[in-house]
Design an enzyme around this catalytic site. Structure first.
Site, PDB file in Angstrom:
ATOM      1  N   LYS A 143       0.829  -1.210   0.000  1.00 63.41           N
ATOM      2  CA  LYS A 143       0.000   0.000   0.000  1.00 63.41           C
ATOM      3  C   LYS A 143       0.863   1.259   0.000  1.00 63.41           C
ATOM      4  O   LYS A 143       1.904   1.301   0.659  1.00 63.41           O
ATOM      5  CB  LYS A 143      -0.889   0.027   1.242  1.00 63.41           C
ATOM      6  N   GLU A 184      -3.521   4.240  -3.428  1.00 67.14           N
ATOM      7  CA  GLU A 184      -4.424   4.997  -2.555  1.00 67.14           C
ATOM      8  C   GLU A 184      -4.215   6.502  -2.689  1.00 67.14           C
ATOM      9  O   GLU A 184      -3.406   7.094  -1.967  1.00 67.14           O
ATOM     10  CB  GLU A 184      -4.224   4.569  -1.087  1.00 67.14           C
ATOM     11  N   LYS A 226      -7.585   2.157  -4.171  1.00 63.17           N
ATOM     12  CA  LYS A 226      -8.158   2.448  -2.847  1.00 63.17           C
ATOM     13  C   LYS A 226      -8.465   3.937  -2.763  1.00 63.17           C
ATOM     14  O   LYS A 226      -7.638   4.739  -2.301  1.00 63.17           O
ATOM     15  CB  LYS A 226      -7.172   2.026  -1.750  1.00 63.17           C
TER      16      LYS A 226
END
Ligand code: 13P
Length: 337
Positions: A143, A184, A226
């Protein structure tokens, strides 16, 4: 030029598919040491290696969590920690069919020569080597969080472009290592902006992100997006209904997210637990023939109530696990609309 082999592409597709399996979402338990300290302060628990291990063990060993959770995102310290039985957390999760992910960015820092509220996420230096190590520790996905703030005169093109570029370079390095990047770009809820303004900014940001991903040859079938939901700022006088959030979010993704992307896993971003679940449900109710799986990758919305129930006490572990499972189940149900 290195290109992805068919074998690596298959590996990425399989991981992305597993992460977006029907009725499942991701648990974001990757709070940095500073952030988890803030969470523990709120429940009167001292943050130490031991208390952080105990807290994460409570989450990861919750009985049956694998019915609702496909993957867990960890922080560097956590991926090296073990259960009380001596198994690496990643091994324990793998035995239940849950994938391990790792936060690899080094946090959002002030963006030079820009409005002081704007940030750039750092962490590209040495990333290739760190990814290889995380893979050996059991990570199959990663991430990177970029932060975009809305104000009257921001975000600037500079903030959007530099963050999109960094996300794309991170994504390319992950895929080279056979690791699925969670991308993200978070447009913050902070502020008094309207839902329309959030939609305008989120659309601009996602458009730029996918342009950069294309430039960096990122394989879209091997990523998970995300994003924030499209929603009014937390200080806006007119708060959004779930139907409005669903409608605006889907309109935004239909314009910006290519159909090759297998899944969109939302962050909760400061929404209350109930709101985050209700909005996810509305999105899945309205999605019609959307090409992507629409699920959750929540941090706070899965953990706030769990942390309160736990309060650092051994004797409350079973009760806290129940609270965690209740929220995980409700969000799992919300993915079915
Ligand atoms: P929240 O759901 O609390 O926004 O956290 C998700 C996350 O991973 C933030 O980077």
């Amino acid at each position: 030029m290195t290109i992805l082999t068919d074998k690596t592409k298959q590996e990425l597709i399989q991981t992305a598919k597993a992460l977006t399996a029907s009725g499942k979402g991701i648990l974001a338990a990757d709070e940095s040491t500073t952030t988890i300290q803030k969470r523990f302060d709120a429940i009167g628990v001292e943050s130490s290696q031991e208390s952080r291990q105990a807290y994460r063990e409570m989450l990861f060993t919750a009985p049956g969590m694998e019915q609702f959770i496909s993957g867990v995102i960890m922080f560097d310290e956590t991926i090296r920690q073990k259960t009380s039985d001596g198994a690496l957390f990643s091994k324990h999760l793998a035995s239940k069919g849950v994938l391990t992910g790792i936060k690899v960015d080094a946090g959002a820092k002030p963006l030079a020569l820009s409005d002081e509220r704007e940030k750039i996420t750092e962490g590209l230096d040495g990333l290739r080597e760190r990814l290889a190590q995380y893979k050996s520790l059991g990570a199959s996905f990663a991430k990177w969080r970029a932060v975009i703030m809305i104000g009257d005169t921001i975000p600037s093109k500079q903030a959007i472009n530099t963050n999109a570029h960094a996300l794309a370079r991170y994504a390319a390095l992950c895929q080279e290592a056979g690791i699925v990047p969670i991308i993200e770009p978070e447009v913050l809820m902070d502020g008094s902006h309207t839902i329309q303004r959030c939609e305008e900014v989120t659309t601009k940001v996602l458009k730029e992100v996918f342009e950069e991903l294309e430039e960096q040859n990122v394989f879209l079938q091997g990523i998970i997006l995300k994003p924030n939901m499209v929603i009014a700022g937390s200080e806006c006088e007119k708060q959004s209904t779930s139907e409005e959030v669903a409608e605006a979010s889907l309109r935004c993704f239909n314009k910006t997210v290519p159909s090759d992307v297998p899944g969109i896993a939302f962050l909760s971003g400061g929404q209350s637990d109930e709101e985050a679940t209700k909005n996810l449900k509305a999105i899945n109710t309205q999605k019609a023939d959307a090409p992507w799986v629409l699920t959750f990758s929540y941090g706070r919305a899965l953990q706030q109530a769990t942390q309160k129930a736990w309060a650092g006490k051994n004797e409350e572990v079973a009760k806290a696990q129940e609270v965690f499972l209740k929220h995980a189940k409700e969000n799992s149900e919300a993915t079915r609309g």
